[in-house]
Enzyme design. Structure first.
Site, short mmCIF file in Angstrom:
data_model
loop_
_atom_site.label_atom_id
_atom_site.label_comp_id
_atom_site.label_asym_id
_atom_site.label_seq_id
_atom_site.Cartn_x
_atom_site.Cartn_y
_atom_site.Cartn_z
N ASP A 168 37.87 16.28 -13.35
CA ASP A 168 39.03 15.76 -14.08
C ASP A 168 40.24 15.56 -13.16
OD1 ASP A 168 39.78 18.35 -13.53
OD2 ASP A 168 39.97 18.99 -15.62
N HIS B 203 41.52 17.84 -11.05
CA HIS B 203 42.36 19.00 -10.75
C HIS B 203 42.28 19.40 -9.29
CE1 HIS B 203 38.79 21.76 -12.07
NE2 HIS B 203 38.86 21.82 -10.77
N ASP C 213 43.26 30.42 -6.25
CA ASP C 213 43.20 30.81 -7.67
C ASP C 213 42.23 31.95 -7.93
OD1 ASP C 213 40.92 29.17 -7.14
OD2 ASP C 213 42.03 27.43 -7.86
N GLU D 237 45.18 21.62 -14.09
CA GLU D 237 44.45 20.68 -14.92
C GLU D 237 45.36 19.51 -15.29
OE1 GLU D 237 41.41 21.02 -14.94
OE2 GLU D 237 40.61 22.82 -15.90
C1 F6R Z 1 38.56 26.52 -6.57
C2 F6R Z 1 39.46 25.45 -6.99
C3 F6R Z 1 38.93 24.25 -7.69
C4 F6R Z 1 37.64 23.69 -7.09
C5 F6R Z 1 37.17 22.49 -7.91
C6 F6R Z 1 35.86 21.93 -7.37
O1 F6R Z 1 39.24 27.52 -5.87
O2 F6R Z 1 40.62 25.56 -6.80
O3 F6R Z 1 39.91 23.25 -7.70
O4 F6R Z 1 37.88 23.31 -5.76
O5 F6R Z 1 36.99 22.88 -9.24
O6 F6R Z 1 34.85 22.87 -7.58
P1 F6R Z 1 33.40 22.64 -6.96
O7 F6R Z 1 33.59 22.67 -5.48
O8 F6R Z 1 32.59 23.82 -7.44
O9 F6R Z 1 32.93 21.34 -7.44
#
Ligand code: F6R
Length: 260
Positions: free
Chosen positions: A136, A138, A67, A143
């Site tokens: 959450d 994701h 992403d 989301e």
């Molecule tokens: C990032 C992504 C997100 C993160 C998730 C956890 O490329 O796709 O799904 O992996 O938000 O983020 P952290 O590791 O910062 O807790």
């Protein structure tokens, strides 16, 4: 699903790096799907160490990131492009042109998303997809309520995710509200997935993803439908797992030929 619980994030990250390194050594032309965020930082540090000290060779790999923020210049210090450059790409031998990430500055997002999908397909599909998990539930930035069949597209971040990600932006700077993310359907087409979770803040989401029902309300639960998923968690992220004793038992009794 194989759930691997390690005492702390450092040990879990080391196992994750070994799984990735093993994939790259066995299949030097691997197509890797990579993630950004705090979770992957120790994993990338270990991969960089393996590259420098053990000659782990990425020169034939191709990378697709999950992403990117919509509207953020790739050179912005908080873009995911910058994150990847700083945390991994500058320190390994992935060739120029082998790194792909959605174009956050596109003026035609729909077109850019379908081109991204096509590019993944042209590369032969993703061999190993690395995933973090949001509080959450994701994966990527799919989301809650994301279609389990979704493809790469623009998504609106939840307020909670915007708040969580604000730590990667300068004080007072606003976090973009929109991203381009691979879809859940895109992720499920990867040949293998590795889901990473460390820390108490991920415990609820991890338990729902691994042991709850498959539901668009917890996008990571869609991984239950995938035939080859490994989940790596530290004790703190694993503490809400009802079957954690069994997962530990499986890990301790893994046949030698299956060990990482
Ligand atoms: C990032 C992504 C997100 C993160 C998730 C956890 O490329 O796709 O799904 O992996 O938000 O983020 P952290 O590791 O910062 O807790």
């Amino acid at each position: 699903m194989e759930i691997i619980i390690q005492p702390d994030a450092a040990e879990a990250a080391a196992v994750a790096a070994r799984i990735i390194a093993d994939q790259v050594r066995r299949q030097p032309h691997s197509v890797l799907g990579l993630a950004t965020g705090a979770t992957v930082v120790p994993v990338y540090e270990e991969l960089v160490r393996m590259h420098r000290q053990e000659g782990l060779d990425f020169s034939h790999c191709v990378v697709y990131n999950l992403d990117e923020y919509l509207g953020l210049d790739p050179h912005h210090p908080s873009s995911y492009h910058s994150f990847m450059r700083t945390n991994l790409l500058e320190a390994i031998d992935l060739p120029d042109g082998a790194f792909h990430i959605p174009d956050g500055l596109t003026d035609s997002p729909e077109c850019a998303c379908s081109q991204y999908e096509q590019s993944i397909a042209d590369a032969g599909g993703i061999d190993l997809q690395i995933l973090g998990i949001g509080r959450d539930g994701h994966i990527g930035f799919n989301e809650p309520s994301s279609s389990l069949a979704s493809r790469t597209r623009v998504k609106t971040l939840t307020r909670q995710t915007i708040e969580d990600n604000s730590r990667f932006f300068a004080p007072g700077e606003s976090v973009p509200q929109h991203v381009i993310t691979m879809g859940i359907g895109t992720i499920l087409e990867s040949r293998r997935c590795l889901l990473l979770a460390w820390g108490d803040s991920k415990a609820q989401a991890l338990a729902a993803a691994v042991e709850g029902p498959v539901t668009a309300s917890v996008p990571a639960s869609a991984l239950q439908l995938h035939p080859r998923v490994q989940v790596l968690a530290d004790e703190r992220a694993a503490f809400k797992l009802a079957q954690s004793d069994y997962y530990r038992w499986v890990w301790e009794h893994k046949p030698a030929w299956q060990r990482v």
